[in-house]
Design a protein around this motif. Structure first.
Motif, PDB file in Angstrom:
ATOM      1  N   GLN A  88       0.801  -1.224   0.000  1.00 49.05           N
ATOM      2  CA  GLN A  88       0.000   0.000   0.000  1.00 49.05           C
ATOM      3  C   GLN A  88       0.835   1.275   0.000  1.00 49.05           C
ATOM      4  O   GLN A  88       0.383   2.314  -0.448  1.00 49.05           O
ATOM      5  CB  GLN A  88      -0.936   0.012   1.207  1.00 49.05           C
ATOM      6  CG  GLN A  88      -0.224   0.072   2.543  1.00 49.05           C
ATOM      7  CD  GLN A  88      -1.181  -0.233   3.700  1.00 49.05           C
ATOM      8  OE1 GLN A  88      -2.091   0.500   3.960  1.00 49.05           O
ATOM      9  NE2 GLN A  88      -0.962  -1.356   4.353  1.00 49.05           N
ATOM     10  N   LEU A  89       2.066   1.203   0.524  1.00 46.96           N
ATOM     11  CA  LEU A  89       2.916   2.390   0.508  1.00 46.96           C
ATOM     12  C   LEU A  89       3.328   2.691  -0.925  1.00 46.96           C
ATOM     13  O   LEU A  89       3.457   1.789  -1.745  1.00 46.96           O
ATOM     14  CB  LEU A  89       4.171   2.172   1.364  1.00 46.96           C
ATOM     15  CG  LEU A  89       3.936   1.968   2.863  1.00 46.96           C
ATOM     16  CD1 LEU A  89       5.271   1.739   3.567  1.00 46.96           C
ATOM     17  CD2 LEU A  89       3.207   3.143   3.482  1.00 46.96           C
ATOM     18  N   PHE A  90       3.571   3.982  -1.214  1.00 50.73           N
ATOM     19  CA  PHE A  90       4.038   4.353  -2.550  1.00 50.73           C
ATOM     20  C   PHE A  90       5.541   4.088  -2.615  1.00 50.73           C
ATOM     21  O   PHE A  90       6.300   4.726  -1.892  1.00 50.73           O
ATOM     22  CB  PHE A  90       3.754   5.825  -2.818  1.00 50.73           C
ATOM     23  CG  PHE A  90       2.303   6.208  -2.682  1.00 50.73           C
ATOM     24  CD1 PHE A  90       1.318   5.480  -3.338  1.00 50.73           C
ATOM     25  CD2 PHE A  90       1.916   7.282  -1.909  1.00 50.73           C
ATOM     26  CE1 PHE A  90      -0.026   5.824  -3.221  1.00 50.73           C
ATOM     27  CE2 PHE A  90       0.579   7.639  -1.784  1.00 50.73           C
ATOM     28  CZ  PHE A  90      -0.394   6.903  -2.438  1.00 50.73           C
ATOM     29  N   PRO A  91       5.981   3.183  -3.482  1.00 49.57           N
ATOM     30  CA  PRO A  91       7.417   2.836  -3.505  1.00 49.57           C
ATOM     31  C   PRO A  91       8.310   3.993  -3.908  1.00 49.57           C
ATOM     32  O   PRO A  91       9.495   3.992  -3.585  1.00 49.57           O
ATOM     33  CB  PRO A  91       7.504   1.698  -4.532  1.00 49.57           C
ATOM     34  CG  PRO A  91       6.171   1.522  -5.119  1.00 49.57           C
ATOM     35  CD  PRO A  91       5.188   2.406  -4.441  1.00 49.57           C
TER      36      PRO A  91
ATOM     37  N   PRO B 148      -3.695  -1.359  -7.871  1.00 43.86           N
ATOM     38  CA  PRO B 148      -4.926  -0.674  -7.463  1.00 43.86           C
ATOM     39  C   PRO B 148      -4.892  -0.199  -6.005  1.00 43.86           C
ATOM     40  O   PRO B 148      -5.583   0.764  -5.657  1.00 43.86           O
ATOM     41  CB  PRO B 148      -6.006  -1.746  -7.636  1.00 43.86           C
ATOM     42  CG  PRO B 148      -5.433  -2.768  -8.528  1.00 43.86           C
ATOM     43  CD  PRO B 148      -3.941  -2.714  -8.375  1.00 43.86           C
ATOM     44  N   ILE B 149      -4.087  -0.858  -5.174  1.00 45.24           N
ATOM     45  CA  ILE B 149      -4.072  -0.467  -3.758  1.00 45.24           C
ATOM     46  C   ILE B 149      -3.458   0.921  -3.576  1.00 45.24           C
ATOM     47  O   ILE B 149      -3.810   1.646  -2.642  1.00 45.24           O
ATOM     48  CB  ILE B 149      -3.350  -1.526  -2.894  1.00 45.24           C
ATOM     49  CG1 ILE B 149      -3.803  -1.372  -1.436  1.00 45.24           C
ATOM     50  CG2 ILE B 149      -1.853  -1.425  -3.015  1.00 45.24           C
ATOM     51  CD1 ILE B 149      -3.429  -2.523  -0.551  1.00 45.24           C
ATOM     52  N   TRP B 150      -2.577   1.329  -4.492  1.00 44.86           N
ATOM     53  CA  TRP B 150      -2.035   2.699  -4.417  1.00 44.86           C
ATOM     54  C   TRP B 150      -3.150   3.713  -4.651  1.00 44.86           C
ATOM     55  O   TRP B 150      -3.229   4.748  -3.998  1.00 44.86           O
ATOM     56  CB  TRP B 150      -0.928   2.911  -5.457  1.00 44.86           C
ATOM     57  CG  TRP B 150       0.266   2.043  -5.275  1.00 44.86           C
ATOM     58  CD1 TRP B 150       0.706   1.504  -4.087  1.00 44.86           C
ATOM     59  CD2 TRP B 150       1.181   1.598  -6.279  1.00 44.86           C
ATOM     60  NE1 TRP B 150       1.833   0.757  -4.313  1.00 44.86           N
ATOM     61  CE2 TRP B 150       2.146   0.800  -5.642  1.00 44.86           C
ATOM     62  CE3 TRP B 150       1.268   1.810  -7.650  1.00 44.86           C
ATOM     63  CZ2 TRP B 150       3.199   0.201  -6.329  1.00 44.86           C
ATOM     64  CZ3 TRP B 150       2.315   1.209  -8.346  1.00 44.86           C
ATOM     65  CH2 TRP B 150       3.266   0.417  -7.685  1.00 44.86           C
ATOM     66  N   ILE B 151      -4.004   3.407  -5.628  1.00 50.65           N
ATOM     67  CA  ILE B 151      -5.098   4.326  -5.945  1.00 50.65           C
ATOM     68  C   ILE B 151      -6.085   4.375  -4.783  1.00 50.65           C
ATOM     69  O   ILE B 151      -6.549   5.437  -4.386  1.00 50.65           O
ATOM     70  CB  ILE B 151      -5.783   3.883  -7.258  1.00 50.65           C
ATOM     71  CG1 ILE B 151      -4.750   3.908  -8.397  1.00 50.65           C
ATOM     72  CG2 ILE B 151      -6.967   4.781  -7.576  1.00 50.65           C
ATOM     73  CD1 ILE B 151      -5.246   3.345  -9.703  1.00 50.65           C
ATOM     74  N   ARG B 152      -6.363   3.211  -4.204  1.00 52.94           N
ATOM     75  CA  ARG B 152      -7.254   3.163  -3.043  1.00 52.94           C
ATOM     76  C   ARG B 152      -6.693   3.970  -1.892  1.00 52.94           C
ATOM     77  O   ARG B 152      -7.406   4.727  -1.237  1.00 52.94           O
ATOM     78  CB  ARG B 152      -7.421   1.713  -2.569  1.00 52.94           C
ATOM     79  CG  ARG B 152      -8.413   0.964  -3.377  1.00 52.94           C
ATOM     80  CD  ARG B 152      -8.936  -0.210  -2.579  1.00 52.94           C
ATOM     81  NE  ARG B 152     -10.266  -0.502  -3.056  1.00 52.94           N
ATOM     82  CZ  ARG B 152     -11.084  -1.380  -2.505  1.00 52.94           C
ATOM     83  NH1 ARG B 152     -10.708  -2.017  -1.418  1.00 52.94           N
ATOM     84  NH2 ARG B 152     -12.260  -1.581  -2.996  1.00 52.94           N
ATOM     85  N   SER B 153      -5.402   3.768  -1.613  1.00 52.61           N
ATOM     86  CA  SER B 153      -4.773   4.510  -0.516  1.00 52.61           C
ATOM     87  C   SER B 153      -4.887   6.013  -0.762  1.00 52.61           C
ATOM     88  O   SER B 153      -5.222   6.773   0.146  1.00 52.61           O
ATOM     89  CB  SER B 153      -3.291   4.148  -0.390  1.00 52.61           C
ATOM     90  OG  SER B 153      -3.140   2.776  -0.158  1.00 52.61           O
TER      91      SER B 153
END
Lengths: 251, 256
Positions: A88-91, B148-153
């Protein structure tokens, strides 16, 4: 600051190619301001679906989700979310810049953003890792950054979806202690999704036990053990036994 | 294997190639005028470098490459991002992009000469057309591959659609975008040299090779080919490799 959450007769149906599925059936409960609520249930009980509706990622077919008494409102919706997935973190952002993201979205000036991010990284014990990229951190550390990121912009509620399910047991214990400390420090309203009974008893002010297929509220169990809780105490074990009984898993 | 011995091994391949060339020269497979020795080629390369011919030619070619590639890069990345993010744009453009993508750019060369005449303009446009589809396709794939989890976050943290585009989609798609640009530059480089032979430009590396043919200046041709290889390798290693090291490798999105 902390906000109350109300779910009123929340129902979610979805249609697959072959049939209509009732995923969540008439679920109602309230989370008081600064309360720590655990949503507990077996897989298929719709706990993640319920969390996604509170987060605003899904809309209920029937019923209402209210945060601070108001219906959900797209991007202005006032919540922080921590997922199970470490990715979930932005790399492409350092730990600090990840934590700054929510503040950036609120147009907080740069210098202040940096200070706030560092303050929250300190809160989760990662002050020394501010300038490190996520791939250089362990899974547990990444989840700590995710927690800092989800609360740094002061959302009224914090939603956590099995954040430590993919961690080893020892790290998980450590992380649960951390969440307990962070919650006592920040007094957020928390909804914490888990399938782990001990985790629910360690963290929750109240546990909502869900039934599967369709997802329904089976029981609500208040927990008034003093914090920090001792997992080896008789009252702790007793609480676990009560919940296991509601889950139908007691032997 | 250590890094140094790896580099050495890479040099050995060049030495083997040089020896094979030299052996063919000594054996007299072709007449010497058509098959110069390495010494003659090196000598010619030095001469053309000192009298400026090589520099002027390389500059003319790089000028066309740069403009054509920039045009293709900007258009390709923008169109690819939009196609990846907006459903109706994808529906509208994907069939035509898929149709154009496999057509070799050089096929348009005679048309472009008729439309735009001779000189830099048709060469630049041809490079842009030939390159842009590679960039579009890769950028589009990159957007589709964004986790997709980046967009959700980002949504959860209150990001607007515009912020998500600039701060999540763009960096998230970067590994594919860079791949597209790198492949695009390689194909731009290839097509440009061919175009310079067909379009009778007045300067350029392709022209230098083509113009040397009628005088049987095989040493000039080979020296120019060597320069084309060197410039291509420099672009690859000094531009793209560095860009990757500074971004996606550093971020752990691609291993070194």
């Amino acid at each position: 600051m902390a906000k109350r959450i109300d779910l009123r007769h929340v129902t979610l149906r979805y249609v697959t190619d072959t049939r209509e599925v009732l995923a969540v059936d008439d679920v109602s409960f309230t989370v008081a301001e600064s309360e720590f609520l655990c949503l507990l249930g077996p897989s298929g009980c719709g706990k993640t679906t319920i969390m996604n509706m509170i987060a605003g990622f899904l809309s209920p077919t029937h019923g209402d989700v209210l945060i601070g008494g108001a219906r959900l409102d797209g991007t202005k919706h006032d919540r922080g979310v921590v997922f199970q997935d470490f990715a979930q973190l932005f790399p492409w952002r350092t730990a600090r810049r990840n934590v700054e993201f929510g503040l950036e979205m609120r147009n907080v000036p740069k210098a202040q953003r940096k200070d706030t991010a560092l303050e929250f990284l300190r809160l989760v014990g990662l002050a020394d890792f501010a300038d490190v990229y996520p791939h250089q951190l362990s899974g547990g550390m990444q989840q700590r950054v995710a927690i800092a990121r989800a609360i740094a912009y002061s959302p009224g509620v914090l939603l956590m979806d099995e954040p430590f399910a993919a961690l080893d047991a020892m790290t998980r214990d450590e992380m649960q202690r951390l969440v307990n400390d962070v919650w006592q420090e920040t007094k957020k309203t928390v909804v914490y999704v888990t399938h782990n009974v001990a985790e629910a008893v360690y963290l929750g002010d109240r546990v909502v036990v869900l039934d599967a297929h369709p997802g329904r509220v089976k029981a609500e169990i208040p927990l008034d053990l003093p914090r920090p809780r001792d997992p080896l105490s008789a009252t702790f074990v007793e609480a676990q036994r009560t919940i296991l009984g509601h889950l139908g898993m007691q032997h | 294997m250590s890094r140094l011995s790896g580099i050495l091994l890479g040099c050995v391949a060049f030495v083997v190639l040089a020896l094979a060339w030299q052996a063919a020269y000594w054996a007299g497979v072709f007449p010497p005028r058509l098959f110069p020795s390495l010494a003659t080629v090196a000598d010619t390369l030095g001469r053309l470098t000192i009298n400026g011919t090589m520099l002027v030619s390389a500059a003319a070619t790089l000028f066309r490459l740069l403009f054509g590639f920039l045009l293709a890069g900007v258009v390709g990345v923008v169109v690819g991002l939009l196609m990846g993010r907006v459903q109706w744009i994808e529906d509208a453009l994907l069939p035509i992009v898929s149709f154009m993508y496999p057509i070799p750019g050089i096929a348009y060369a005679p048309l472009f000469v008729l439309w735009f005449g001779l000189g830099d303009l048709p060469a630049i446009l041809l490079v842009a057309v030939a390159t842009s589809f590679t960039v579009i396709i890769n950028t589009w794939k990159g957007v589709k591959a964004v986790n997709p989890i980046w967009i959700r976050s980002a949504h959860a943290m209150g990001a607007s659609e515009r912020s998500i585009f600039a701060k999540v989609i763009l960096p998230g798609a970067l590994p594919y975008v860079l791949t597209g640009l790198r492949l695009g530059l390689a194909s731009a480089w290839r097509i440009l040299v061919a175009v310079e032979m067909l379009m009778s430009v007045t300067q350029g590396l392709g022209w230098l090779i083509f113009g040397s043919q009628q005088f049987l200046n095989t040493d000039v041709m080979l020296a120019t080919i060597a320069v084309i290889g060197i410039v291509g390798m420099l672009l690859e290693r000094q531009v793209f490799l560095r860009l990757e090291q500074a971004t996606i490798v550093r971020w752990g999105m691609m291993s070194a």
